[in-house]
Design a protein around this motif. Structure first.
Motif, PDB file in Angstrom:
ATOM      1  N   ILE A 206       0.815   5.550  10.918  1.00 10.05           N
ATOM      2  CA  ILE A 206      -0.124   4.751  10.144  1.00 10.05           C
ATOM      3  C   ILE A 206      -1.297   5.615   9.693  1.00 10.05           C
ATOM      4  CG2 ILE A 206      -1.788   2.838  10.302  1.00 10.05           C
ATOM      5  CD1 ILE A 206       0.295   1.494  12.191  1.00 10.05           C
ATOM      6  N   ALA A 207      -1.780   6.463  10.583  1.00  5.20           N
ATOM      7  CA  ALA A 207      -2.878   7.368  10.244  1.00  5.20           C
ATOM      8  C   ALA A 207      -2.502   8.274   9.079  1.00  5.20           C
ATOM      9  CB  ALA A 207      -3.261   8.203  11.465  1.00  5.20           C
ATOM     10  N   LYS A 208      -1.267   8.767   9.077  1.00  6.04           N
ATOM     11  CA  LYS A 208      -0.828   9.663   8.000  1.00  6.04           C
ATOM     12  C   LYS A 208      -0.723   8.933   6.663  1.00  6.04           C
ATOM     13  CE  LYS A 208       1.702  12.775  11.084  1.00  6.04           C
ATOM     14  NZ  LYS A 208       3.041  13.241  11.549  1.00  6.04           N
ATOM     15  N   MET A 209      -0.265   7.681   6.689  1.00  8.07           N
ATOM     16  CA  MET A 209      -0.200   6.900   5.445  1.00  8.07           C
ATOM     17  C   MET A 209      -1.605   6.672   4.882  1.00  8.07           C
ATOM     18  SD  MET A 209       2.869   4.092   5.854  1.00  8.07           S
ATOM     19  CE  MET A 209       2.702   3.622   7.581  1.00  8.07           C
ATOM     20  N   ILE A 210      -2.552   6.369   5.760  1.00  7.52           N
ATOM     21  CA  ILE A 210      -3.942   6.183   5.325  1.00  7.52           C
ATOM     22  C   ILE A 210      -4.512   7.497   4.807  1.00  7.52           C
ATOM     23  CG2 ILE A 210      -6.281   5.648   6.124  1.00  7.52           C
ATOM     24  CD1 ILE A 210      -5.013   3.659   8.099  1.00  7.52           C
ATOM     25  N   ALA A 211      -4.187   8.590   5.480  1.00  3.05           N
ATOM     26  CA  ALA A 211      -4.701   9.907   5.084  1.00  3.05           C
ATOM     27  C   ALA A 211      -4.270  10.305   3.686  1.00  3.05           C
ATOM     28  CB  ALA A 211      -4.248  10.967   6.087  1.00  3.05           C
ATOM     29  N   ALA A 212      -3.118   9.801   3.241  1.00  2.55           N
ATOM     30  CA  ALA A 212      -2.566  10.198   1.941  1.00  2.55           C
ATOM     31  C   ALA A 212      -2.814   9.182   0.840  1.00  2.55           C
ATOM     32  CB  ALA A 212      -1.057  10.428   2.086  1.00  2.55           C
ATOM     33  N   HIS A 213      -3.504   8.086   1.133  1.00  2.00           N
ATOM     34  CA  HIS A 213      -3.498   6.982   0.173  1.00  2.00           C
ATOM     35  C   HIS A 213      -4.278   7.262  -1.109  1.00  2.00           C
ATOM     36  CE1 HIS A 213      -7.451   5.405   1.692  1.00  2.00           C
ATOM     37  NE2 HIS A 213      -7.505   4.827   0.518  1.00  2.00           N
ATOM     38  N   HIS A 214      -5.140   8.277  -1.121  1.00  2.00           N
ATOM     39  CA  HIS A 214      -5.825   8.635  -2.363  1.00  2.00           C
ATOM     40  C   HIS A 214      -5.046   9.652  -3.198  1.00  2.00           C
ATOM     41  CE1 HIS A 214     -10.230   7.180  -1.674  1.00  2.00           C
ATOM     42  NE2 HIS A 214      -9.386   6.216  -1.961  1.00  2.00           N
TER      43      HIS A 214
END
Length: 274
Positions: free
Chosen positions: A225-233
């Motif tokens: 989940i952290a990685k998905m948030i990290a890439a969302h921009h």
């Protein structure tokens, strides 16, 4: 030649300091007739005289006193009048309905660890979440804009999830609910005027809301989940921690970015749409 009789819709407004230490305002307007953009400056004297409510995003205004540059795409505004007042954002009832939609989504999680983790964050920040904007300028920049954006992302995800082979529903929805949660602290909004600004205290401690959301998930052991948030921009120059231009990224890195982008481009992004 500019139409001096045109009405304009307020796109955004901000204030700052001049080199002389006085206040100045930057006002961007859109011509209601031809959609052309007019960039305006207001000096401190005008700011002190004009009611701040008139600068609310979405308001329709008429320039009663202004000096234009030779291209008529910039002007110095001394006086303007309100033609039509825009909403500040979601009504209290709409806020409650959107908030409940998010809570109901979390309660539908099969994974108890994600349910507990996500619900605690949402309930802890309920009051501010209900009024927070999703941005200052770009999209959903109104009272309750973050709720609107988040629920749009949930609805998009639920629609396409059957096509996402290997994607766990609870993880994706958790990432979408929390990807912008840092915006609760990143922005301030005046619920009377609808005016949005950056929270300087947040910016002292955090680089972006992406970093905040990433840290929440990592500290809870939710690395995917952290990685998905990290890439969302999408790109590091746009504020992403993980750049989607990197080679050989696993597919899950991309999905929150694309869902977020669809909402930011095609959702109820303007005050006039709600």
């Amino acid at each position: 030649m500019i139409d001096l009789n045109a009405n304009y819709r307020v796109v955004n407004f901000s204030t700052g300091d001049t080199k002389a230490g006085t206040k100045m305002g930057k006002l961007q307007l859109k011509n209601m007739n031809d959609e052309s953009v007019l960039n305006c400056i207001l000096w401190e004297e005008a700011l002190n005289r004009i009611d701040a409510k008139i600068f609310r995003t979405g308001n329709v205004v008429y320039l009663t006193e202004a000096r234009y540059n030779e291209k008529f795409n910039n002007c110095l505004v001394s006086e303007l009048e309100l033609v039509e007042e825009a909403k500040t954002g979601l009504t209290e009832q709409e806020q409650n309905e959107k908030y409940k939609q998010i809570v109901d989504t979390i309660n539908s999680f099969e994974r108890e660890d994600l349910k507990k983790f996500t619900l605690e964050i949402i309930e802890k920040n309920e009051t501010q979440l209900k009024i927070a904007p999703a941005a200052k300028y770009m999209h959903h920049n109104y009272v309750g804009g973050l709720l609107q954006h988040t629920t749009e992302c949930i609805e998009i995800a639920e629609t396409i999830l059957p096509k996402l082979n290997g994607m766990e529903r609870d993880e994706l929805l958790c990432a979408l609910i929390l990807h912008d949660i840092g915006k609760v602290f990143e922005y301030t909004i005046d619920i009377e005027t609808g005016l949005i600004d950056f929270n300087e205290d947040f910016r002292k401690d955090w680089i972006t809301h992406s970093q905040y959301g990433y840290s929440l998930a990592m500290n809870n052991g939710q690395k995917k989940i952290a990685k998905m948030i990290a890439a969302h921009h999408g790109r590091t120059e746009w504020g992403a921690i993980v750049d989607l231009g990197e080679k050989d990224l696993e597919p899950f890195y991309y999905i929150v970015h694309h869902i977020d982008d669809i909402s930011a481009r095609f959702g109820k992004i303007n005050i006039s749409q709600i």
